[in-house]
Design an enzyme around this catalytic site. Structure first.
Site, PDB file in Angstrom:
ATOM      1  N   ASP A 295       1.177  -0.884  -0.022  1.00 49.27           N
ATOM      2  CA  ASP A 295       0.068   0.217  -0.017  1.00 49.27           C
ATOM      3  C   ASP A 295       0.418   1.271   0.127  1.00 49.27           C
ATOM      4  OD1 ASP A 295      -1.528   2.392   0.040  1.00 49.27           O
ATOM      5  OD2 ASP A 295      -2.885   1.293   2.276  1.00 49.27           O
ATOM      6  N   CYS A 364      -3.194  11.798 -14.411  1.00 48.15           N
ATOM      7  CA  CYS A 364      -3.800  11.384 -15.882  1.00 48.15           C
ATOM      8  C   CYS A 364      -4.922  12.626 -15.758  1.00 48.15           C
ATOM      9  CB  CYS A 364      -3.814  10.545 -16.876  1.00 48.15           C
ATOM     10  SG  CYS A 364      -4.510   9.211 -15.202  1.00 48.15           S
TER      11      CYS A 364
END
Length: 434
Positions: A295, A364
């Protein structure tokens, strides 16, 4: 003796396309149909063309459907909506495919679905009405292509001319961009039918075969990576041969770039199956990295890194040339949830960074909340973190993407290296730890 009549030509591809489009309308990401779903190459190409047209034109189709379905979309009606959208896309926007097949096959397709069968008369009537008005519907404004959820934010952030470019890019789709292992391999660029774009990125506008069949794939001479997503790793500029942590690394394009640049790389991602793809990609490229499934929000290294690249999970609105559905799937609430997650990841990326080390944050996304606003937050919240501005001469061929503050903001209306067919929307910020 009863004879089973063979299916009419073109029906199977429509049924398969309708199932795929139905899944996307329900929230799935669009993945093009493969030979497993439709063996015949021409059928598959046509089915994918119908689906992508329906997705790219979704805003205009919404307008048409609203105009033609007086009572709105019938509830619990199986594939009815998907078949309707595919057929309208063909009638109005793909006139080269002929109108007759759109009408006939739509009715046949709806009859095959027990949940939609009772609507075969309705779909016939709606499509005949669309056919009668196809010239008018074909002239609909491109403004309809961008949903209101994002249209106003983007207009404020990028201006009207850019938004026109967004619509053009959405309809055009994305060419194939590759990052080369050897930027000077002119022979390979020639074999690929590619042209140099910016940095070590080349672009293939037209191809007649799958990626795996292109020259140099098996030999590991390049990897697939949009021109915009290749920018962040180039800007890292940590100390030569230093240790770099690539957070949220899968499927591995940026990892490969960092290895090519000579860093010792640790690639971390929480998705084990995507990490298998990263391993396969690195193996093909003959690169090796330390690979950790974990993680990014809680990872605690034994010793700090000279560089950290965080390509954070985001709304992905910048990828709409490839995934036109994202701009219809995302809500303001989705963006807010991503913003909270990004803050946690930036905080941990900073913790993993050595004094004097370089942090690249990128998404993005076209949302200022996930980009510019996160920079303000990070500089306010993390003592010892300072902005290391990017300069225009670091991005030759794309100087316009560098903002006055030294941040990088690309969008689909931009022309990398003067090339008209756009690029993904990306945001990049570079920091240093004092």
């Amino acid at each position: 003796m009863a004879h089973n009549k063979p299916d009419p030509a073109g029906l199977k591809l429509r049924l398969v396309a309708a199932e795929r489009l139905k899944a996307v309308l329900a929230g799935d990401n669009f993945v093009p149909l493969t030979a497993k779903e439709l063996a015949d190459g021409r059928d598959r190409a046509l089915a994918n063309r119908l689906i992508t047209t329906a997705l790219r034109r979704q805003g205009q189709l919404n307008f048409i459907i609203h105009a033609l379905l007086e009572k709105g979309m019938p509830g619990k009606s199986g594939t009815f909506e998907a078949v309707l959208r595919l057929s309208l896309a063909q009638l109005v926007f793909l006139p080269d495919l002929g109108a007759h097949s759109a009408l006939f096959l739509a009715v046949e397709a709806v009859k095959r679905d027990p949940k939609a069968r009772h609507l075969s008369g309705l779909i016939n009537a709606v499509l005949r009405s669309a056919q009668a008005n196809s010239a008018k519907f074909g002239m609909l404004e491109d403004d309809l292509l961008i949903p209101d959820t994002f249209g106003d934010t983007w207009l404020n952030a990028y201006g009207e001319e850019a938004i026109d470019g967004f619509s053009t890019a959405l309809l055009a789709g994305a060419p194939l961009d590759l990052t080369l292992k050897d930027d000077q391999d002119a022979e390979l660029i020639d074999q690929l039918g590619a042209e140099k774009l910016i940095g070590d990125t080349v672009r293939i506008d037209q191809r007649d075969r799958p990626v795996e069949a292109l020259p140099g794939f098996a030999e590991g001479k390049w990897w697939v990576q949009d021109a915009a997503s290749a920018i962040p790793a180039r800007l890292l500029k940590a100390k030569s041969g230093g240790r770099v942590l690539d957070l949220c690394a899968a499927p591995g394009g940026k990892t490969a770039q960092l290895l090519k640049a000579g860093y010792l790389v640790t690639a971390l991602d929480s998705d084990a199956s995507r990490m298998e793809r990263l391993k396969d990609n690195l193996k093909r490229l003959d690169y090796s990295a330390e690979i950790i499934v974990g993680d990014a929000g809680t990872f605690a290294p034994n010793s700090a890194y000279d560089g950290v690249l965080l390509d954070a999970p985001c709304s992905a609105t910048g990828t709409f040339r490839r995934h036109p559905e994202v701009i219809w799937h995302r809500s303001v609430g989705d963006v807010a949830g991503r913003v909270r997650l990004q803050k946690a990841l930036i905080t941990n990326a900073f913790r993993c960074l050595d004094v004097g080390g370089v942090l690249i944050y990128c998404v993005c996304s076209l949302e200022p909340a996930e980009g510019e606003e996160q920079v303000e937050w990070a500089l306010d919240s993390l003592p010892g973190l300072e902005l290391w501005p990017v300069t225009a001469d670091e991005l030759p061929g794309l100087e316009s993407a560098v903002t006055a503050k030294g941040l990088v903001r690309t969008h689909p209306g931009m022309a990398p290296g003067g090339h008209e067919s756009g690029m993904d929307g990306f945001f990049v910020a570079r920091f240093r730890r004092r």
